[in-house]
Enzyme design. Sequence first.
Site, PDB file in Angstrom:
ATOM      1  CD  GLU A 174       0.892   0.334   3.000  1.00 22.24           C
ATOM      2  OE1 GLU A 174       0.842   1.584   2.949  1.00 22.24           O
ATOM      3  OE2 GLU A 174       1.888  -0.280   3.421  1.00 22.24           O
ATOM      4  CD  GLU A 317       7.420   2.219  -0.615  1.00 22.25           C
ATOM      5  OE1 GLU A 317       7.638   3.442  -0.490  1.00 22.25           O
ATOM      6  OE2 GLU A 317       8.234   1.423  -1.146  1.00 22.25           O
TER       7      GLU A 317
END
Length: 348
Positions: A174, A317
Site C-alpha cells: 500500500e 509499500e
Amino acid sequence: MSLIESICKNIYPLDTRFMEQAQARQDRLIKPQGSLGKLEDISIQLAGIYGSKYFDTTKKIVLSFACDHGVYEEGVAPNNQNITLLQSMNFPKKINGVGTISKFVGSDVQLIDVGINCDEPIEGVIDCKIRKSTSNMAKGPAMTRQEAIRAIEIGIEMSEKYIQEDYKVIGIGEMGIANTTPSAAIISVIAGCDPQEVTGMGAGLKKELLQHKAQVIRTAIEINQPNPTDGIDILQKVGGFEIGSMAGVILGCSANRVPVVLDGFISYAAALIAVNINPRCKDYMIASHYSAEPGAKKALELLGLDPFLKMDMRLGEGSGAALAFNMIEAANYVYKNMLTFDEVDMGM
C-alpha cells in the site's frame, strides 16, 4: 449474488492430500526431519494451496494500492499528504523501496489508485479511484458501505486479472500517508483493546504525539461504533480504500488457490478484515515479516500467523512481501531439488 459472496463460496480448505505428500517428501530428504524449519512449512503449505505435490513459484508480483485519508487533518501523520501522490509516481519506475527490492528478487510491481487525493491520472498506475481520499473517521464513517464493498471488489478483480496472467505468487502492499491510523483502529476494534496498545509512530510521528493519535482513533471508534463481527462495517467506519482492496486480493487469491504474501502492519489490518469476512482465507496467507509497529504482535496473534523474517521494517509499500519472495523460492527450490535418502545410499 454479489462478487464478495461469490468469491467466498469458492474458498475451500487446503488440500491435505498433497500436504501429506509434501510432508512425506520432506521427511525423506537427506537431512534430519524438520531441520529446515519454516522452509519445510512453506513448501507443505504451498502444496496444500496449489493442490499439487510440485508447483512453480517463479512468476511473482506485488499488488499495491494507494489512498489518502481524511483523518490526516487530525494531525496523526508527520508528512505532507501530497507524498502519497509523489511516491505513487515512483512505483512504476521501481525506484522506491518495494520497486528496488522487487528488481532484486525478480518480481513485478503494480500500483492501483483507489483514492489518491488528486485529479490527474498517473502514468503506469491503474486508475480505480473510488474517490479522492476517505472521509475523516474522527467525525463520521470513513466511507459508505457501498464504497467499502467496492474497495474489496477492486482487490478481487485485480487479483483475478493477474492470476489470469499466470502469476503464481501475489504479495500485497500500500501507499497512503496516515494509513497506520485506520489500521490501528481496525486492529483495536477486532482485538477489543484500547487504541493505545496498537498505535505506533507510523512513518515517523514524534513520541509525544502518539497519545493524540491514539485518542483520535478512540474518538473514531466511539463515534462510529463499528461492529467487530462485520468486516465490511469495520472497513466502512474506520478503514481505508487501500485496506479494503488488499483484503479483496486476499479473498481473490484464496478462491483461486494462489498464495498471498502479506507485507507489514497495514496488510495485517487488511488480513483481519478478510478473515472476518471468510476465515478460510487465513490458510492461503504467508506472513513475510514482523512489522516494527507496536500493534503488529496483537494483529499477528489474532491472525495466528508467524512471519519468517524479523527486519525491524516499517516502510510498507509491499517491501516486506517482495523481500519474502526469495525465501519462498528458496523453500520451493530445496523441496524440489534436494535428494532423498531413497536416491542416495547413506545407509538409512
